[in-house]
Scaffold this motif. Sequence first.
Motif, short mmCIF file in Angstrom:
data_model
loop_
_atom_site.label_atom_id
_atom_site.label_comp_id
_atom_site.label_asym_id
_atom_site.label_seq_id
_atom_site.Cartn_x
_atom_site.Cartn_y
_atom_site.Cartn_z
N ILE A 277 0.83 -1.21 0.00
CA ILE A 277 0.00 0.00 0.00
C ILE A 277 0.86 1.26 0.00
CG2 ILE A 277 -1.69 1.35 1.31
CD1 ILE A 277 -2.91 -1.26 2.27
N LEU A 278 1.92 1.30 0.83
CA LEU A 278 2.77 2.48 0.89
C LEU A 278 3.42 2.75 -0.46
CD1 LEU A 278 3.88 4.72 2.79
CD2 LEU A 278 5.90 3.26 3.10
N CYS A 279 3.80 1.70 -1.16
CA CYS A 279 4.41 1.85 -2.48
C CYS A 279 3.40 2.42 -3.48
CB CYS A 279 4.94 0.50 -2.98
SG CYS A 279 6.20 -0.24 -1.93
N ARG A 280 2.16 2.02 -3.35
CA ARG A 280 1.11 2.57 -4.22
C ARG A 280 0.92 4.05 -3.97
NH1 ARG A 280 -3.67 -1.47 -2.93
NH2 ARG A 280 -4.83 0.46 -3.36
N LYS A 281 1.16 4.49 -2.73
CA LYS A 281 0.98 5.89 -2.37
C LYS A 281 2.21 6.74 -2.69
CE LYS A 281 -3.07 5.25 -0.36
NZ LYS A 281 -4.31 5.95 -0.78
#
Length: 293
Positions: A277-281
């Motif tokens: 999720i953090l990478c998507r953000k």
Amino acid sequence: MKKYKKIYVEITNSCNLKCDFCPPGKRNIQFMSPESFSRIADEIKQFTDYICLHVKGEPFLHKRLCDILDISYEKGFKINITTNGTLIRELHKKIIMKPALRQINFSLHACGDTLSGIRAEEYTKHILQFVKDALEKTGIIISLRLWNVDPIKGDHLKENRKKFELIEKEFQLSYKLEEKIIPGQGLKLAERLYLNYDYEFIWPDINDTYDNISGFCRGLRDHVGILSDGTVVPCCLDSEGIINLGNIFERKFSDIISSPRAKNIYCGFLSNKAVEILCRKCRFKEKFSNKKS
């Protein structure tokens, strides 16, 4: 051949500034002991020759920075440091001849017109005095960073012009920086001296409305991070340890970076896909899309 070009080891997550571009941290403030740093160095020495003494925080705040630099040299590491430079006057003579030092990145954008009672001009002059001394006496590479170009307007901030003038004068440049510099590109000012001019940096935030599964990242490919409490993270931008791969004080580093979660992240980016999720953000991954070499 070593696996990583560099490994980020955050010796402290404490900082003496509260910059707009750097969100306040949620972790407990920690300063890594030289003994803990030495232990980490032994764990990672087969994986890299280069250590960057930061993820978040100001490394010059560490009271035993010199000891950490000495340990690094004894174990064969070359050290890169990113700093806001506000403490360089106090540390100038203590660190300049440390043989482990390879590169120092000074974030000049950390200072506006005034900073904790320090005038921006005075602050910049202290940094440039160190830079000139380092270029004359050592082989240290210096990067002067101004990462504060407005991404929408694309204009120069007022305080940059004064800093440009100070740099031009100190190094007797035959041209105006404002006429040469291009956002997103570096400019070589002298041997081992560079000015890096770029857009305002945005730290990835898990609560950001931005969400993009596509993109590529060099995390776990050419670098990895270790936070001040020993948490291993796949990328130097995971300043809160959201993607906790394991703790280097509890598990072997080799096991951590070969874990199923780490492999999943690595393989995902091979397909131009952010699985965390953090990478998507994270907006930074877009810079490296389709660059998998």
